[in-house]
Scaffold this motif. Structure first.
Motif, PDB file in Angstrom:
ATOM      1  N   THR A  51       0.811  -1.167   0.065  1.00 36.17           N
ATOM      2  CA  THR A  51       0.189   0.100  -0.059  1.00 36.17           C
ATOM      3  C   THR A  51       0.983   1.443   0.039  1.00 36.17           C
ATOM      4  N   LYS A  76      -3.915   7.767  -1.985  1.00 34.03           N
ATOM      5  CA  LYS A  76      -3.735   6.252  -1.319  1.00 34.03           C
ATOM      6  C   LYS A  76      -4.722   5.192  -2.150  1.00 34.03           C
ATOM      7  N   ASP A  77      -4.424   4.262  -1.697  1.00 34.65           N
ATOM      8  CA  ASP A  77      -5.387   3.164  -2.187  1.00 34.65           C
ATOM      9  C   ASP A  77      -6.599   3.327  -1.572  1.00 34.65           C
ATOM     10  N   ALA A  80      -7.523   1.950   2.142  1.00 38.43           N
ATOM     11  CA  ALA A  80      -6.161   1.996   3.203  1.00 38.43           C
ATOM     12  C   ALA A  80      -6.261   2.997   3.981  1.00 38.43           C
ATOM     13  N   SER A  81      -5.549   2.878   5.058  1.00 45.81           N
ATOM     14  CA  SER A  81      -5.413   3.745   6.026  1.00 45.81           C
ATOM     15  C   SER A  81      -3.595   4.063   6.337  1.00 45.81           C
ATOM     16  N   GLY A  82      -3.643   5.128   6.806  1.00 44.73           N
ATOM     17  CA  GLY A  82      -2.194   5.512   7.208  1.00 44.73           C
ATOM     18  C   GLY A  82      -1.842   6.998   7.666  1.00 44.73           C
ATOM     19  N   ASP A 104      -7.961   7.769   7.482  1.00 44.50           N
ATOM     20  CA  ASP A 104      -8.773   6.534   7.585  1.00 44.50           C
ATOM     21  C   ASP A 104      -9.979   6.485   6.510  1.00 44.50           C
ATOM     22  N   SER A 108      -9.851   7.546  -2.216  1.00 38.00           N
ATOM     23  CA  SER A 108      -8.303   7.303  -2.694  1.00 38.00           C
ATOM     24  C   SER A 108      -7.588   8.788  -2.644  1.00 38.00           C
ATOM     25  N   SER A 132       1.700   3.496   5.513  1.00 42.41           N
ATOM     26  CA  SER A 132       0.342   2.971   5.715  1.00 42.41           C
ATOM     27  C   SER A 132       0.391   2.274   7.043  1.00 42.41           C
TER      28      SER A 132
END
Length: 133
Positions: A51, A76-77, A80-82, A104, A108, A132
């Protein structure tokens, strides 16, 4: 008087113990080699294809002696979270603030204004990196 030969006739009694041990070592080495290549490939794929989160600072503004507002755009995807790490420095170059901001959302692309708390008036806002997790 003649002496009897202590060597067995070649090819008559099968492989010697040394030949059997060499074959076992070759098989074990091959299995371990394939396992190592597979493990290296898995870690490489995870590192390269994992990710990814990227971001950029669009604008920033010192709103007071204790805070800097940062307009951050994160790619981001989906799902996905980061988090991204930001820092601010004073006019003299000393670091006056650093914080992580989580993302969160399911989209995208995240376009957000965050407030970075500082210990003195910040003259910069710098993106240190995104991760990520």
């Amino acid at each position: 008087m003649s002496t009897a030969s202590t060597q067995l006739p070649e090819g008559r009694y099968g492989r010697s113990a040394d030949e059997r041990a060499d074959r076992k070592l070759k098989i074990i080495g091959g299995v371990l080699g394939v396992a190592l290549i597979t493990l290296t490939g898995w870690f490489g794929y995870d590192y390269i294809g994992g990710t990814k989160i990227s971001a950029q600072v669009i604008t920033f503004k010192a709103v007071s002696d204790g805070a800097v507002e940062v307009h951050l755009e994160v790619h981001k995807d989906s799902g996905a979270s980061g988090y991204c790490t930001l820092r601010s420095q004073s006019a003299e170059g000393a670091e006056v603030g650093r914080a992580d901001f989580r993302f969160d959302q399911d989209s995208s692309r995240v376009d957000k204004v965050v407030t970075l708390r500082t210990t003195a008036r910040g003259s910069t806002a710098e993106l240190l990196g995104c991760h990520s997790g």
